[in-house]
Write a protein that holds these residues in place. Structure first.
Motif, PDB file in Angstrom:
ATOM      1  N   SER A 228      -7.190   3.482  -4.380  1.00  0.00           N
ATOM      2  CA  SER A 228      -8.402   3.517  -5.194  1.00  0.00           C
ATOM      3  C   SER A 228      -9.626   3.675  -4.298  1.00  0.00           C
ATOM      4  O   SER A 228      -9.736   3.027  -3.260  1.00  0.00           O
ATOM      5  CB  SER A 228      -8.535   2.240  -6.024  1.00  0.00           C
ATOM      6  OG  SER A 228      -7.478   2.132  -6.955  1.00  0.00           O
ATOM      7  N   GLY A 229     -10.533   4.554  -4.721  1.00  0.00           N
ATOM      8  CA  GLY A 229     -11.720   4.833  -3.928  1.00  0.00           C
ATOM      9  C   GLY A 229     -11.557   5.978  -2.956  1.00  0.00           C
ATOM     10  O   GLY A 229     -12.546   6.451  -2.383  1.00  0.00           O
ATOM     11  N   GLY A 230     -10.327   6.456  -2.786  1.00  0.00           N
ATOM     12  CA  GLY A 230     -10.054   7.542  -1.866  1.00  0.00           C
ATOM     13  C   GLY A 230     -10.290   8.905  -2.478  1.00  0.00           C
ATOM     14  O   GLY A 230     -10.770   9.025  -3.608  1.00  0.00           O
ATOM     15  N   SER A 231      -9.922   9.950  -1.722  1.00  0.00           N
ATOM     16  CA  SER A 231     -10.162  11.329  -2.147  1.00  0.00           C
ATOM     17  C   SER A 231      -8.935  12.199  -1.951  1.00  0.00           C
ATOM     18  O   SER A 231      -8.106  11.947  -1.080  1.00  0.00           O
ATOM     19  CB  SER A 231     -11.317  11.942  -1.345  1.00  0.00           C
ATOM     20  OG  SER A 231     -12.528  11.238  -1.543  1.00  0.00           O
TER      21      SER A 231
ATOM     22  N   THR B 151      -1.160  10.274  -7.596  1.00  0.00           N
ATOM     23  CA  THR B 151      -0.934   8.861  -7.844  1.00  0.00           C
ATOM     24  C   THR B 151      -1.984   8.043  -7.110  1.00  0.00           C
ATOM     25  O   THR B 151      -2.123   8.151  -5.890  1.00  0.00           O
ATOM     26  CB  THR B 151       0.466   8.431  -7.375  1.00  0.00           C
ATOM     27  OG1 THR B 151       1.459   9.211  -8.042  1.00  0.00           O
ATOM     28  CG2 THR B 151       0.704   6.960  -7.678  1.00  0.00           C
ATOM     29  N   VAL B 152      -2.723   7.236  -7.858  1.00  0.00           N
ATOM     30  CA  VAL B 152      -3.774   6.396  -7.292  1.00  0.00           C
ATOM     31  C   VAL B 152      -3.346   4.939  -7.431  1.00  0.00           C
ATOM     32  O   VAL B 152      -3.139   4.450  -8.545  1.00  0.00           O
ATOM     33  CB  VAL B 152      -5.121   6.626  -7.988  1.00  0.00           C
ATOM     34  CG1 VAL B 152      -6.210   5.804  -7.300  1.00  0.00           C
ATOM     35  CG2 VAL B 152      -5.483   8.105  -7.982  1.00  0.00           C
ATOM     36  N   SER B 153      -3.221   4.258  -6.317  1.00  0.00           N
ATOM     37  CA  SER B 153      -2.778   2.866  -6.312  1.00  0.00           C
ATOM     38  C   SER B 153      -3.961   1.923  -6.178  1.00  0.00           C
ATOM     39  O   SER B 153      -5.017   2.286  -5.655  1.00  0.00           O
ATOM     40  CB  SER B 153      -1.794   2.626  -5.169  1.00  0.00           C
ATOM     41  OG  SER B 153      -2.403   2.854  -3.907  1.00  0.00           O
ATOM     42  N   SER B 154      -3.757   0.687  -6.653  1.00  0.00           N
ATOM     43  CA  SER B 154      -4.801  -0.327  -6.571  1.00  0.00           C
ATOM     44  C   SER B 154      -4.836  -0.979  -5.205  1.00  0.00           C
ATOM     45  O   SER B 154      -5.867  -1.448  -4.752  1.00  0.00           O
ATOM     46  CB  SER B 154      -4.584  -1.394  -7.646  1.00  0.00           C
ATOM     47  OG  SER B 154      -4.597  -0.832  -8.934  1.00  0.00           O
TER      48      SER B 154
ATOM     49  N   LYS C 138      -9.704   6.570  -9.166  1.00  0.00           N
ATOM     50  CA  LYS C 138      -9.362   5.339  -9.856  1.00  0.00           C
ATOM     51  C   LYS C 138      -7.910   5.391 -10.293  1.00  0.00           C
ATOM     52  O   LYS C 138      -7.319   6.464 -10.383  1.00  0.00           O
ATOM     53  CB  LYS C 138     -10.257   5.151 -11.089  1.00  0.00           C
ATOM     54  CG  LYS C 138     -11.749   5.232 -10.818  1.00  0.00           C
ATOM     55  CD  LYS C 138     -12.530   5.203 -12.126  1.00  0.00           C
ATOM     56  CE  LYS C 138     -14.015   5.326 -11.888  1.00  0.00           C
ATOM     57  NZ  LYS C 138     -14.774   5.339 -13.174  1.00  0.00           N
ATOM     58  N   ALA C 139      -7.346   4.235 -10.605  1.00  0.00           N
ATOM     59  CA  ALA C 139      -5.961   4.175 -11.046  1.00  0.00           C
ATOM     60  C   ALA C 139      -5.730   5.026 -12.289  1.00  0.00           C
ATOM     61  O   ALA C 139      -4.668   5.646 -12.444  1.00  0.00           O
ATOM     62  CB  ALA C 139      -5.552   2.729 -11.316  1.00  0.00           C
ATOM     63  N   GLU C 140      -6.718   5.098 -13.177  1.00  0.00           N
ATOM     64  CA  GLU C 140      -6.574   5.879 -14.396  1.00  0.00           C
ATOM     65  C   GLU C 140      -6.607   7.388 -14.169  1.00  0.00           C
ATOM     66  O   GLU C 140      -6.382   8.159 -15.101  1.00  0.00           O
ATOM     67  CB  GLU C 140      -7.643   5.490 -15.428  1.00  0.00           C
ATOM     68  CG  GLU C 140      -9.066   5.571 -14.901  1.00  0.00           C
ATOM     69  CD  GLU C 140      -9.613   4.224 -14.491  1.00  0.00           C
ATOM     70  OE1 GLU C 140     -10.789   3.936 -14.798  1.00  0.00           O
ATOM     71  OE2 GLU C 140      -8.858   3.447 -13.864  1.00  0.00           O
TER      72      GLU C 140
END
Length: 124
Positions: free
Chosen positions: A14-17, A121-124, A86-88
């Protein structure tokens, strides 16, 4: 036949690109509408962004301010720069092109050509 091939997907915190690419094969790019869509498991397809060959862009409300769509006509390639993920945002991302939608270009409705999809895939 026309083919669209996505690349650049993967896993990020999360917060990455991430930066997705969509390479077109089988025809020369002229006046057309291009777009990115996504679909999460168990959900319908959601419009992300669109761009015309003149540079006009539109974005879905959930990604505006974080994602940027761009193009490189010389390379027949469409891009999606995704920041502040974001995770969503997790899902399969598809690119699409329609030469007949230059006048009503938006990330909604039907498109003529579609890519196979790239997993994000975005992880928390």
């Amino acid at each position: 036949q026309v083919q669209l091939v996505e690349s650049g997907g993967g896993s990020v915190q999360s917060g990455g690109s991430l930066r997705l690419s969509c390479a077109g094969y089988g025809y020369r790019w002229f006046t057309q509408c291009m777009g990115w869509f996504r679909q999460a498991p168990g959900k319908g397809r959601e419009g992300v962004a669109s761009i015309r060959t003149d540079g006009t862009t539109r974005y879905g409300a959930s990604v505006e301010g974080r994602f940027t769509i761009s193009q490189d006509g010389a390379k027949n390639t469409l891009y999606l720069q995704m920041n502040s993920l974001k995770a969503e945002d997790t899902g399969m991302y598809f690119c699409a092109i329609d030469p007949a939608r230059y006048g009503n270009c938006s990330p909604t409705g039907s498109f003529k050509y579609w890519g196979q999809g790239a997993q994000v895939t975005v992880s928390s």
